[in-house]
Scaffold this active site. Structure first.
Site, PDB file in Angstrom:
ATOM      1  N   HIS A  45      -7.744  29.786 -13.396  1.00  0.00           N
ATOM      2  CA  HIS A  45      -7.982  28.413 -12.935  1.00  0.00           C
ATOM      3  C   HIS A  45      -9.361  28.313 -12.291  1.00  0.00           C
ATOM      4  CE1 HIS A  45      -4.017  26.796 -13.608  1.00  0.00           C
ATOM      5  NE2 HIS A  45      -3.395  27.564 -12.729  1.00  0.00           N
ATOM      6  N   GLU A  58      -4.570  32.784 -11.279  1.00  0.00           N
ATOM      7  CA  GLU A  58      -5.348  31.948 -10.355  1.00  0.00           C
ATOM      8  C   GLU A  58      -6.842  32.055 -10.625  1.00  0.00           C
ATOM      9  OE1 GLU A  58      -3.959  29.695  -8.740  1.00  0.00           O
ATOM     10  OE2 GLU A  58      -1.911  30.435  -8.974  1.00  0.00           O
ATOM     11  N   ASP A 111       1.722  23.760 -14.696  1.00  0.00           N
ATOM     12  CA  ASP A 111       0.379  23.445 -15.180  1.00  0.00           C
ATOM     13  C   ASP A 111       0.467  22.662 -16.480  1.00  0.00           C
ATOM     14  OD1 ASP A 111      -0.621  24.893 -13.078  1.00  0.00           O
ATOM     15  OD2 ASP A 111      -0.902  26.735 -14.242  1.00  0.00           O
ATOM     16  N   GLY A 162       0.832  -1.201   0.000  1.00  0.00           N
ATOM     17  CA  GLY A 162       0.000   0.000   0.000  1.00  0.00           C
ATOM     18  C   GLY A 162       0.859   1.240   0.000  1.00  0.00           C
ATOM     19  N   PRO A 199       2.661   4.794   0.979  1.00  0.00           N
ATOM     20  CA  PRO A 199       3.317   5.152   2.238  1.00  0.00           C
ATOM     21  C   PRO A 199       2.332   5.771   3.222  1.00  0.00           C
ATOM     22  CG  PRO A 199       4.484   6.092   0.358  1.00  0.00           C
ATOM     23  CD  PRO A 199       3.248   5.478  -0.174  1.00  0.00           C
ATOM     24  N   GLY A 200       2.509   5.443   4.474  1.00  0.00           N
ATOM     25  CA  GLY A 200       1.709   6.079   5.515  1.00  0.00           C
ATOM     26  C   GLY A 200       0.308   5.540   5.670  1.00  0.00           C
ATOM     27  N   THR A 201       0.004   4.415   4.998  1.00  0.00           N
ATOM     28  CA  THR A 201      -1.352   3.879   5.129  1.00  0.00           C
ATOM     29  C   THR A 201      -1.470   2.918   6.300  1.00  0.00           C
ATOM     30  OG1 THR A 201      -0.690   2.400   3.353  1.00  0.00           O
ATOM     31  CG2 THR A 201      -2.226   4.134   2.799  1.00  0.00           C
ATOM     32  N   LYS A 232       0.941   0.309   7.310  1.00  0.00           N
ATOM     33  CA  LYS A 232       1.476  -1.047   7.181  1.00  0.00           C
ATOM     34  C   LYS A 232       2.231  -1.430   8.453  1.00  0.00           C
ATOM     35  CE  LYS A 232       3.593   0.151   3.338  1.00  0.00           C
ATOM     36  NZ  LYS A 232       3.003   1.467   3.027  1.00  0.00           N
TER      37      LYS A 232
HETATM   38  P1  ADP Z   1       3.506   2.751   6.523  1.00  0.00           P
HETATM   39  O1  ADP Z   1       4.255   1.718   7.257  1.00  0.00           O
HETATM   40  O2  ADP Z   1       2.363   2.214   5.732  1.00  0.00           O
HETATM   41  O3  ADP Z   1       4.317   3.710   5.722  1.00  0.00           O
HETATM   42  P2  ADP Z   1       2.857   3.570   9.158  1.00  0.00           P
HETATM   43  O4  ADP Z   1       2.221   2.333   9.646  1.00  0.00           O
HETATM   44  O5  ADP Z   1       4.249   3.826   9.579  1.00  0.00           O
HETATM   45  O6  ADP Z   1       2.779   3.661   7.581  1.00  0.00           O
HETATM   46  O7  ADP Z   1       1.930   4.788   9.536  1.00  0.00           O
HETATM   47  C1  ADP Z   1       2.440   5.970  10.046  1.00  0.00           C
HETATM   48  C2  ADP Z   1       1.517   6.517  11.096  1.00  0.00           C
HETATM   49  O8  ADP Z   1       0.290   6.925  10.519  1.00  0.00           O
HETATM   50  C3  ADP Z   1       1.146   5.492  12.127  1.00  0.00           C
HETATM   51  O9  ADP Z   1       2.051   5.530  13.175  1.00  0.00           O
HETATM   52  C4  ADP Z   1      -0.222   5.930  12.575  1.00  0.00           C
HETATM   53  O10 ADP Z   1      -0.130   6.816  13.649  1.00  0.00           O
HETATM   54  C5  ADP Z   1      -0.781   6.653  11.384  1.00  0.00           C
HETATM   55  N1  ADP Z   1      -1.749   5.801  10.688  1.00  0.00           N
HETATM   56  C6  ADP Z   1      -1.630   5.304   9.452  1.00  0.00           C
HETATM   57  N2  ADP Z   1      -2.710   4.571   9.120  1.00  0.00           N
HETATM   58  C7  ADP Z   1      -3.520   4.587  10.176  1.00  0.00           C
HETATM   59  C8  ADP Z   1      -4.795   3.996  10.462  1.00  0.00           C
HETATM   60  N3  ADP Z   1      -5.441   3.237   9.567  1.00  0.00           N
HETATM   61  N4  ADP Z   1      -5.330   4.222  11.671  1.00  0.00           N
HETATM   62  C9  ADP Z   1      -4.698   4.984  12.572  1.00  0.00           C
HETATM   63  N5  ADP Z   1      -3.515   5.557  12.381  1.00  0.00           N
HETATM   64  C10 ADP Z   1      -2.914   5.383  11.195  1.00  0.00           C
HETATM   65 ZN    ZN Z   2      -1.362  27.608 -12.431  1.00  0.00          ZN
END
Ligand code: ADP
Ligand code: ZN
Length: 635
Positions: free
Chosen positions: A447, A444, A519, A222, A224-226, A228
């Site tokens: 746009h 702007e 753009d 997935g 980044p930041g989701t 995992k």
């Molecule tokens: P990844 O490993 O997918 O890059 P992380 O697991 O490190 O992402 O997520 C980073 C932070 O984002 C987590 O520590 C959490 O605090 C927040 N976060 C991400 N997804 C969720 C979720 N579904 N629910 C709650 N917090 C989340």
């Molecule tokens: Zn523009």
């Protein structure tokens, strides 16, 4: 950000011991100095011999080459007797040194003159010896500890030569996770999938008795930041098992051969503590398709990857070790990784939809005092495309904004401000001349008007000419709902909105600026994808023409043959050109028709710097009614 209060006494322990040693040493040497008796009189060796010959010396102590001794009483000058002629000494004790070449006759001479002689060993006192010998070592060891500690600290955030043979504990981490599935918002499907793993880890014997085989490798894929890492840790926490984690990119930073041995160590440790979870973050860093020879350093990667694979093959099926790996590029993974018996189960994590975003915000604002006007539903609506980590960041930024403004509670405005900061970049204090400001305003508003006039666009949120980040101004649109499918009309309109800025400059100033470069790039990219990926060109039809990926450095797509003819390539370019120029014509038409409205919106924007959609509507409505009344008057 709040500045951390650094306590000077909270130094690392070795540093402290080192300091203590220094202090003690100082105290001892000061004591030594102050207990020194007053220095005796220094005599030249010849003077000393003369004094012996004149029977003025009572006794001597010989210690190596040093001689100390005392004069006879009559040889010492008393305060009232000032006899002249004979030599008088001011003190009763003296010292001198025997020449290095030695003086074999000295003892005889002393005996002859009735001097009592005693000899002392010239070795210093034992504690002085120890102190003198040990001090440099203590200092060196102290320094060594201090620096190696600092190296280790640096090692844990990156590679470095000193960590290689030593601190394997730093390369991978073992933790007990206190996270639970409740801490993960949304991701319902993913949670369902890990539930099975949790049940297994809680009672592996139950599964083994029934002969069931559970997946050893789970791939979390997935953006980044989701969440995992979060999900993997929650799995460990929920099952109450140790969590061994390492990041793929950390392997690469190390010397050849070390990555593989680290893998072995980690698997050994994890097997010792079954049931347990091994988590490998960024596995695409080592596990991407092999053999392309691109990117360099693939030898190390290959060895590390092979080690992981053979460790996983080596599981007897009895060890309850689950290996979870995370990647945001599952498409570039080596097929060997995803074969049965390895990472054969994939859990896909998607960017959160609106409800999930709201839940994530709720989790991360749990401990924050929110004012009544904060509506997380609205914040969730406005954060399309945000990952969990972005939302966490948003909540945190809002709290910082509130703190900076000395508020006790976080208000809706704090969320607005931090959202602007995240999506548009930090506000820049910049002096822009009037002419440039005007151009930016027209750009702007160009746009913005397209966002309002073209069919099927995302609703306009606001326009600003306050410089944020890289941009001198910004137009923000926010979709009502998360879009799953993009229609051709929607995409065309989007290209139209992108072109609106440049067209407005052209119409109102008769010239164009470089400000539209980005753009144009986006519009062209989008048009190309419409043609090549979405089959949206009638002339080329519903065919996919692989365009290579946006990550050519990953090595796979670059070597993929371009499997269409030069003629097709020419047609693609032509179609892209047609889509964009057709949209441009349309935009030129619309902007020319709305010149009066645009002028008036621009003059408002120059004054207020930011206009919301509602404000723009109000300005246009007012303009229309005044134009209408003028017309009526003329009739
Ligand atoms: P990844 O490993 O997918 O890059 P992380 O697991 O490190 O992402 O997520 C980073 C932070 O984002 C987590 O520590 C959490 O605090 C927040 N976060 C991400 N997804 C969720 C979720 N579904 N629910 C709650 N917090 C989340
Ligand atoms: Zn523009």
């Amino acid at each position: 950000m709040a500045t951390k209060n650094k306590n000077p006494f909270s130094m690392p322990p070795t540093w402290m011991t080192f300091l203590w040693i220094l202090v003690i040493w100082l105290i001892i040497s000061i004591l030594f100095q102050s207990y020194q008796p007053p220095a005796p009189q220094e005599l030249a060796y010849t003077d000393f011999k003369k004094a012996v010959n004149h029977k003025k010396v009572d006794k001597v102590t010989i210690k190596g080459h040093a001689i100390s001794g005392e004069f006879r009483e009559k040889a010492v000058k008393s305060r009232d007797s000032g006899k002249k002629g004979s030599r008088l000494y001011s003190r009763s004790d003296f010292k001198t040194r025997i020449p290095a070449i030695g003086d074999p006759e000295l003892l005889q001479l002393l005996e002859k003159n009735g001097v009592s002689v005693s000899v002392e060993s010239d070795e210093p006192a034992w504690f002085v010896t120890i102190l003198v010998n040990l001090l440099p070592w203590i200092l060196i060891i102290g320094l060594f500890f201090y620096f190696s500690r600092r190296m280790q600290e640096r090692m844990s955030s990156g590679g470095g030569p000193f960590g290689v043979g030593k601190s394997k504990a730093k390369i991978y981490k073992k933790t007990e996770s206190d996270l639970r599935l409740d801490d993960v918002a949304g991701l319902a499907n993913a949670k369902k999938e890990v539930q099975e793993i949790i049940d297994y880890l809680k009672d592996p014997a139950k599964f083994h008795e029934l002969g069931g085989k559970l997946p050893r490798g789970v791939l979390l894929a997935g953006p980044p930041g989701t969440g995992k890492t979060l999900l993997a840790r929650a799995t460990a926490g929920e099952a109450n098992v140790p969590f061994f984690s390492i990041s793929g990119s950390e392997f690469i930073e190390m010397f050849v051969g070390v990555g593989a041995s680290r893998v072995r160590n980690m698997f050994d440790d994890a097997k010792k503590e079954t049931p347990s979870i091994i988590f490998i973050d960024e596995i695409d860093a080592i596990g991407r398709v092999r053999g392309t020879g691109l990117g360099g350093g693939h030898d190390e990667r290959e060895q590390t990857l092979n080690q992981i694979l053979s460790e996983m093959d080596g599981f007897s099926g009895r060890e309850a070790v689950v290996v979870m790996a995370a990647t945001n590029r599952s498409d570039v993974l080596d097929p060997a990784l995803t074969r049965p018996g390895r990472f054969d189960r994939q859990i896909i994590l998607e960017l959160p939809h609106k409800n999930a975003r709201k839940q994530i915000l709720e989790i991360h604002t749990r401990n924050m005092p929110l004012a009544e006007d904060v509506n997380l539903e609205i914040v969730a609506r406005r954060t399309v495309g945000f990952a969990g980590a972005d939302l966490e960041n948003l909540a945190n930024e809002s709290a910082l904004f509130a703190a900076r403004n000395n508020r006790k509670k976080i208000i809706a405005e704090d969320f607005d401000e931090s959202l602007d900061k995240i999506t548009l970049g930090l506000v820049r204090d910049e002096l822009i001349n009037e002419e440039d400001r005007k151009i930016v305003a027209y750009h702007e508003v160009g746009h913005a008007m397209m966002a309002k006039l073209l069919p099927g666009t995302d609703p306009l949120e606001k326009v600003t000419i306050i410089p944020h980040g890289q941009a001198l101004g910004a137009t923000q649109q926010i979709p009502e709902e998360d879009r799953y499918n993009l229609s051709r009309q929607y995409l065309q309109s989007r290209i139209g909105v992108m072109l609106g800025g440049r067209v407005a400059e052209k119409i109102f100033f008769g010239d164009i600026t470089s400000g539209a470069a980005n753009d144009l790039k986006q519009a062209t990219e989008l048009a190309r994808r419409m043609v090549c990926q979405f089959g949206m060109s009638d002339r080329l039809g519903p065919v996919n023409f692989p365009q290579g990926d946006r990550h050519p450095f990953l090595g796979q797509e670059l070597t993929e043959p371009k499997n269409y003819s030069e003629r097709t390539a020419y047609l693609i370019d032509k179609e892209v050109y047609r889509i964009i120029t057709e949209m441009e014509d349309k935009v030129v038409q619309l902007i020319s028709d709305k010149q009066e409205e645009i002028k008036i919106v621009v003059s408002e924007l120059l004054e207020k710097e930011t206009l919301s959609n509602k404000e723009i509507d109000a300005i246009i409505a007012e303009q229309d009614s005044s134009v209408n009344s003028e017309k009526q008057e003329q009739q």
